[in-house]
Design a protein around this motif. Structure first.
Motif, short mmCIF file in Angstrom:
data_model
loop_
_atom_site.label_atom_id
_atom_site.label_comp_id
_atom_site.label_asym_id
_atom_site.label_seq_id
_atom_site.Cartn_x
_atom_site.Cartn_y
_atom_site.Cartn_z
N LEU A 91 0.82 -1.22 0.00
CA LEU A 91 0.00 0.00 0.00
C LEU A 91 0.85 1.27 0.00
O LEU A 91 0.68 2.14 -0.85
CB LEU A 91 -0.95 0.00 1.20
CG LEU A 91 -2.04 -1.08 1.20
CD1 LEU A 91 -2.96 -0.91 2.40
CD2 LEU A 91 -2.86 -1.05 -0.09
N ALA A 92 1.76 1.39 0.97
CA ALA A 92 2.51 2.64 1.08
C ALA A 92 3.54 2.78 -0.04
O ALA A 92 3.56 3.79 -0.75
CB ALA A 92 3.19 2.73 2.44
N ASN A 93 4.37 1.76 -0.23
CA ASN A 93 5.47 1.91 -1.18
C ASN A 93 5.04 1.77 -2.64
O ASN A 93 5.43 2.56 -3.48
CB ASN A 93 6.57 0.88 -0.89
CG ASN A 93 7.25 1.16 0.44
OD1 ASN A 93 7.05 2.22 1.04
ND2 ASN A 93 8.03 0.22 0.92
N VAL A 94 4.27 0.74 -2.92
CA VAL A 94 3.96 0.48 -4.33
C VAL A 94 2.84 1.39 -4.82
O VAL A 94 2.99 2.09 -5.83
CB VAL A 94 3.60 -1.01 -4.55
CG1 VAL A 94 3.17 -1.24 -5.99
CG2 VAL A 94 4.80 -1.89 -4.23
N LEU A 95 1.72 1.42 -4.13
CA LEU A 95 0.60 2.25 -4.59
C LEU A 95 0.71 3.70 -4.11
O LEU A 95 0.70 4.63 -4.91
CB LEU A 95 -0.74 1.65 -4.13
CG LEU A 95 -1.97 2.52 -4.46
CD1 LEU A 95 -2.14 2.67 -5.97
CD2 LEU A 95 -3.23 1.94 -3.84
N GLY A 96 0.82 3.87 -2.81
CA GLY A 96 0.81 5.22 -2.25
C GLY A 96 1.92 6.09 -2.80
O GLY A 96 1.70 7.24 -3.20
N PRO A 106 -2.85 14.18 -3.58
CA PRO A 106 -3.56 13.86 -2.33
C PRO A 106 -2.57 13.80 -1.16
O PRO A 106 -1.38 13.59 -1.37
CB PRO A 106 -4.17 12.49 -2.61
CG PRO A 106 -3.38 11.91 -3.72
CD PRO A 106 -2.83 13.05 -4.51
N GLU A 107 -3.11 14.01 0.03
CA GLU A 107 -2.26 13.83 1.21
C GLU A 107 -1.72 12.40 1.21
O GLU A 107 -2.22 11.56 0.47
CB GLU A 107 -3.12 14.07 2.46
CG GLU A 107 -4.32 13.14 2.48
CD GLU A 107 -5.36 13.52 3.53
OE1 GLU A 107 -5.10 13.25 4.70
OE2 GLU A 107 -6.41 14.06 3.15
N VAL A 108 -0.73 12.15 2.05
CA VAL A 108 -0.16 10.81 2.10
C VAL A 108 -1.28 9.79 2.33
O VAL A 108 -2.07 9.91 3.28
CB VAL A 108 0.89 10.73 3.22
CG1 VAL A 108 1.25 9.28 3.51
CG2 VAL A 108 2.14 11.51 2.81
N LEU A 109 -1.35 8.80 1.44
CA LEU A 109 -2.48 7.87 1.47
C LEU A 109 -2.36 6.83 2.57
O LEU A 109 -3.34 6.43 3.19
CB LEU A 109 -2.61 7.16 0.12
CG LEU A 109 -3.02 8.03 -1.07
CD1 LEU A 109 -2.83 7.27 -2.37
CD2 LEU A 109 -4.47 8.48 -0.93
N PHE A 110 -1.14 6.35 2.75
CA PHE A 110 -0.93 5.28 3.74
C PHE A 110 0.28 5.60 4.60
O PHE A 110 1.38 5.79 4.07
CB PHE A 110 -0.69 3.94 3.02
CG PHE A 110 -1.75 3.60 2.02
CD1 PHE A 110 -2.97 3.08 2.42
CD2 PHE A 110 -1.53 3.81 0.66
CE1 PHE A 110 -3.95 2.77 1.48
CE2 PHE A 110 -2.52 3.51 -0.28
CZ PHE A 110 -3.72 2.99 0.13
N THR A 111 0.06 5.65 5.87
CA THR A 111 1.17 5.86 6.80
C THR A 111 1.78 4.51 7.10
O THR A 111 1.07 3.52 7.31
CB THR A 111 0.65 6.46 8.12
OG1 THR A 111 -0.32 7.44 7.81
CG2 THR A 111 1.78 7.08 8.89
#
Length: 574
Positions: free
Chosen positions: A394-399, A550-555
RNA sequence: GGUGGGGUAGCUCAGCUGGUUAGAGCGCAGGACUCAUAAUCCUGAGGUCGUGAGUUCAAGUCUCACUCUCACUACCA
């Protein structure tokens, strides 16, 4: 476009469900429902709380509440937990609802008229102190096989031997501890499943699209010889046994229908309630003489429910002789295991739906649980795997993909989809990639292969990063802004596509992405068309469209979080 | 006890009706890049496919035995 009826096994009322319940029926059903809606199908997704039975009575008693009030409260809690996990039930009903009372009576009467129900007398342990009959597992005593003193009436936890409560030495009530128990005769209604065995076997053999787990469990029961099953219990809380005119049935005072008889009927009753609330037509979903013959009906459940859905409920449906819709596909799941054991409500092992949302957003759980769904096997939940799913996928690949290209566009192209540039090798590679992966993704969804669908989704996201590496707009920007523009434009189109594809799985993040890209609702569907249609996806956004980062999607989940959660929930102990 | 699953890289898992050098993700090692959430991309190392025997030109895939593990076993739901 077709009509797809989806039901998830009804969560039992005695507490907020743990992540295993979520992962094994409600969540995959929701992901499937959302995907099918996006493909343009007419979907009805029905669920409800399963409210009757001994555990509900005892749970209410334990907190000193009236059972009806207790159930109403727990129903609301479960409904809220479902909403927080973004489960898009079209209706979330209650098996204690009047509609289900009426329909359950109807089925019982017509099955009896058809000779499929009969009264029989059996023996059951009665506890005078508790003033109630005790289900087998609520009787404890000394095991006749190994002398273990706390053997349950159905099975000894020490030696594993299957028991009959009548065989226990020094039996006592597990509810009160009272030793004042005795065996009494009690009459019950039995559903003659055995009479239906041949029909059921033919039906199971002809079934298409069931996972091997569902078919093998159903056939196992048939091979062992389908036995008739008692469909009433000595209980107060439930649907009373009446005559056709509504008067109490002789000899059935203090008896109600067994939860497993009335719970699946609630699928239909909840649809009736949905109809009266929304003005919908329930019969077009359930009556094959009223338009339900073209409905595709898919049930989601854990493996413990297969026998009831593949054999008992179909006995009710077929045995009625009425034109009710029978399930087409049973999607059965194994268990999510928790550090070597099962999730357990009574032992407080594992993470429950409400607690889960205290520590991470619903999207994180949805992604992890569906990408690691217990489809072929039991699936082990570990904090480390959860962390890896969230941080890596989620964070690295998509976000990070969304972040890197939208920020770059805002910084260098004024936040507008730029024109210009020549499509080259990188673009051709990307299109080919999408042309093979998107149809595969669709077919995995249609086949309800969730792990594979998620792996494919991830691969599509990764292809976005790979494309950007090849297109390298930041390099071109120094010498040829137009050539940089095409990389940015295609990248933004990919952001949009990723948002569209993410909708069934991680609805909140998808909404943020599509909102930042200013994509109208109408353009968020899954009408990708043929190969040419897919090729056009990479350049579909209007030139000049304003977008924002967008703001950061996944922390990311930190190691310290994992350590804290392991401590708090007891995971990671060896 | 009976029945049904499962035991495949350090971890979590794919491998359809038996067919060339057994795959993916994570993790690990090296390299590239610098737009981005120290992110990304590329390359690589890592497995005698639970044990033993058998069938076959050929077995992770079929048969048998053994072993470990999980589930179900009908009144928990």
């Amino acid at each position: 476009m077709s009509k797809i009826l989806i039901t998830s096994a009804l969560p039992y009322i005695n507490g907020v469900k743990h992540l295993g319940n979520l992962a094994g029926s409600m969540l995959p059903a929701d992901v499937y429902a959302r995907a099918m809606r996006l493909m343009g199908h007419e979907v009805l997704y029905i669920c409800a709380t399963d409210e009757h039975g001994t555990p509900a009575e005892l749970a209410a008693q334990a907190v000193d509440m009236d059972v009806a009030k207790y159930c109403a409260q727990m129903h609301d809690a479960q409904k809220q937990a479902g909403a927080q996990f973004k489960l898009t039930f079209d209706y979330f009903g209650r098996s204690s609802a009047p509609s289900n009372h009426a329909l359950t009576q109807h089925f019982a009467h017509i099955l009896e008229e058809n000779g499929l129900i009969e009264e029989r007398v059996s023996q059951q342990v009665y506890s005078k102190a508790d003033g109630r009959f005790l289900p087998d597992r609520y009787v404890e005593g000394t095991c006749p096989n190994c002398d273990f003193e706390k053997a349950r009436g159905d099975q000894c936890d020490n030696c594993g031997k299957l028991l009959d409560p009548i065989d226990l030495i020094y039996p006592y009530s597990a509810v009160s501890g009272s030793k004042d128990v005795e065996v009494r005769d009690t009459n019950h209604l039995y559903l003659k499943q055995s009479a239906m065995a041949d029909d059921l076997r033919k039906w199971v053999n002809a079934a298409q699209g069931w996972p091997p787990l569902a078919t093998s469990i159903a056939l196992k029961w048939l091979d062992e010889g389908l036995r008739d099953r008692a469909i009433t219990r000595d209980l107060k809380w439930g649907i009373p046994v009446t005559n056709k005119d509504g008067s109490p049935r002789d000899g059935f005072d203090g008896k109600v229908f067994y939860v497993w008889f009335d719970a699946p009927i609630e699928y239909i009753a909840a649809t009736q309630d949905w109809a009266s609330e929304t003005g919908g037509d329930w019969e077009s979903w359930w009556r094959t003489d009223k338009g339900a013959d073209d409905v595709q009906y898919v049930q989601f459940m854990g493996k413990d429910n297969v026998a009831f859905h593949a054999l008992s409920f179909p006995t009710t449906i077929i045995g009625s002789g009425e034109p009710w819709k029978l399930v087409d596909q049973i999607k059965a799941f194994n268990w999510v295991t928790w550090y070597g054991g099962k999730f357990s409500t009574s032992e407080k092992r594992g993470v429950f739906m409400d607690q889960a949302l205290d520590i991470a957003p619903s999207d994180y759980w949805r992604w992890h649980l569906i990408a690691n769904a217990p489809e072929g096997n039991d699936a082990a939940f570990t904090w480390e795997e959860f962390q890896a799913s969230v941080n890596s996928d989620l964070a690295n690949v998509l976000g990070n993909f969304v972040n890197r290209i939208t920020k770059y566009c805002v910084g260098k192209f004024d936040g507008k989809v730029p024109d210009g540039g020549q499509a080259g090798e990188a673009e051709a590679w990307l299109i080919t990639e999408l042309q093979t992966r998107i149809p595969q993704l669709i077919s995995f969804y249609e086949a309800r292969e969730f792990r594979k669908a998620m792996a494919e989704t991830r691969a599509i996201w990764a292809a976005g990063n790979e494309y950007l590496t090849q297109a390298a707009p930041w390099t071109h920007y120094k010498t040829d802004v137009d050539q940089a523009a095409i990389g940015v434009r295609y990248g933004l189109n990919l952001v949009t596509l990723f948002g569209i594809l993410a909708q069934p799985i991680i609805p909140d993040a998808a909404e943020k992405i599509l909102g930042a890209m200013n994509i109208p609702e109408l353009n968020r569907t899954w009408n990708f068309g043929d190969a040419d249609g897919i090729a056009s996806l990479v350049d579909a956004l209007p030139i000049g469209l304003e977008i924002s980062a967008p703001e950061v999607l996944f922390t990311k989940i930190e190691d310290t979080d994992i350590a804290e959660w392991s401590q708090r929930f007891g995971g990671g102990e060896s």
